[in-house]
Every structure is written in C-alpha cells, then in structure tokens.
Design a protein around this motif. Structure first.
Motif, short mmCIF file in Angstrom:
data_model
loop_
_atom_site.label_atom_id
_atom_site.label_comp_id
_atom_site.label_asym_id
_atom_site.label_seq_id
_atom_site.Cartn_x
_atom_site.Cartn_y
_atom_site.Cartn_z
N LYS A 75 -11.90 -33.68 -24.02
CA LYS A 75 -13.56 -34.35 -23.04
C LYS A 75 -11.80 -33.69 -21.97
O LYS A 75 -12.69 -33.67 -21.08
CB LYS A 75 -14.31 -34.97 -23.47
CG LYS A 75 -14.37 -35.41 -22.07
CD LYS A 75 -15.94 -36.04 -22.29
CE LYS A 75 -16.97 -35.67 -21.60
NZ LYS A 75 -16.84 -34.85 -20.01
N THR A 76 -11.18 -35.36 -21.95
CA THR A 76 -10.29 -35.44 -19.92
C THR A 76 -10.09 -34.27 -20.09
O THR A 76 -10.03 -34.22 -19.17
CB THR A 76 -9.40 -37.59 -20.92
OG1 THR A 76 -10.34 -37.48 -20.64
CG2 THR A 76 -9.10 -36.85 -19.00
N CYS A 77 -9.37 -33.66 -20.49
CA CYS A 77 -8.17 -32.55 -20.39
C CYS A 77 -9.26 -31.45 -20.22
O CYS A 77 -8.75 -30.83 -19.33
CB CYS A 77 -7.38 -32.21 -21.80
SG CYS A 77 -6.28 -30.79 -21.23
N GLY A 78 -10.03 -31.62 -20.52
CA GLY A 78 -11.52 -30.54 -20.68
C GLY A 78 -11.68 -30.38 -19.07
O GLY A 78 -12.45 -29.29 -18.17
N ASP A 79 -12.02 -31.78 -18.60
CA ASP A 79 -12.50 -32.11 -17.88
C ASP A 79 -11.51 -31.69 -16.56
O ASP A 79 -11.56 -30.65 -15.19
CB ASP A 79 -13.33 -33.12 -17.45
CG ASP A 79 -14.64 -33.76 -18.69
OD1 ASP A 79 -15.37 -32.67 -18.95
OD2 ASP A 79 -15.06 -34.74 -18.61
N GLU A 80 -10.09 -31.59 -16.74
CA GLU A 80 -9.40 -31.78 -15.66
C GLU A 80 -8.59 -30.26 -15.26
O GLU A 80 -9.25 -29.95 -14.16
CB GLU A 80 -8.14 -32.09 -16.02
CG GLU A 80 -7.27 -32.41 -15.05
CD GLU A 80 -7.44 -33.10 -13.54
OE1 GLU A 80 -6.57 -32.37 -12.62
OE2 GLU A 80 -8.42 -34.09 -13.57
#
Length: 135
Positions: free
Chosen positions: A97-102
């Motif tokens: 989720k964090t990487c996808g958002d970034e």
C-alpha cells in the motif's frame, strides 16, 4: 503467464491448510511485485531528478524485500506456522500500500512508477484475500 508455483504446490505430498489456488496466486503476485519494485527503484536511479525520488527508491527497495521474503516463506509448508505467515502477509500488504501510493504520486511523470503502482495494488489485494481465508 505460466509459473511453476501451482504445479509445485500440487506436488506437495502433505496437507496444506490453505486454498492452494489462492496461495499460488498470492505467491505469484508477491514475486511479480518484488520484481516490479526492484526494476522501478533501478529506473528511478537513472532519472535526471534522482534526488526527488529518494523516498520512492527506498519504498521500492523495502517493498521488494518484504514481498520476496513473504513469497519464500509462503512457499514452505513443512512445520508451517500460521502466525508467521499472517504477520508477513499483514506487513506485506502495508508495504505494498505504501509503495503503491508513493509510486502513484510519480506515475504521471514516470511510466515505471505507474507499472509498479499497479503491481503493488494487485499484490496488496492478493495478500489481503489470502489473509481473509486464514483461521
């Protein structure tokens, strides 16, 4: 895309306490996400404004490592510990989720970030779906 994940799970001689098809799909998503994140981090390093992509690179590298580790642990079933698998899947879903958002924040300027964001979203969903089946 043909992988060896499902054929390998089908040859496992003992019981697996998870849906084998869902497990195979998750392992495949983890491997694809790890590869996408590794490639995206490398592509970010080649961009002219690499300093602006520091967080993206770091997040990609973390996500790739977590996905790779989770795929390896989920591929082992002898002496299986559901608590470890559950914790890794939860950590992996958060990392994705964090990487996808970034990556999504850079997707308009960098196609590699758009592709990576899609892989992260698919992997996050696969992890959450497998988690939902675990008792």
């Amino acid at each position: 895309m043909t992988t060896t994940t499902m054929p390998m799970l089908n040859t496992y001689p003992a019981e697996i306490n998870l849906d084998r098809a869902k497990l195979a799909a998750t392992i495949d998503a983890l491997i694809m996400c790890s590869e996408a994140c590794t490639a995206c981090a490398d592509a970010c390093l080649s961009e002219g404004m690499v300093a602006e992509l520091t967080k993206c690179i770091r997040t990609n590298m973390d996500c790739a490592d977590i996905c790779g580790t989770t795929a390896r642990v989920l591929s082992r079933h002898t002496g299986y510990d559901a608590n470890i698998s559950r914790a890794l899947l939860e950590a992996c879903a958060m990392a994705c989720k964090t990487c996808g958002d970034e990556c999504a924040a850079h997707a308009g300027a960098h196609e590699h970030c758009r592709i990576c964001a899609e892989a992260c979203r698919a992997c996050e969903q696969a992890c959450r779906e497998l988690l939902a089946t675990m008792s």
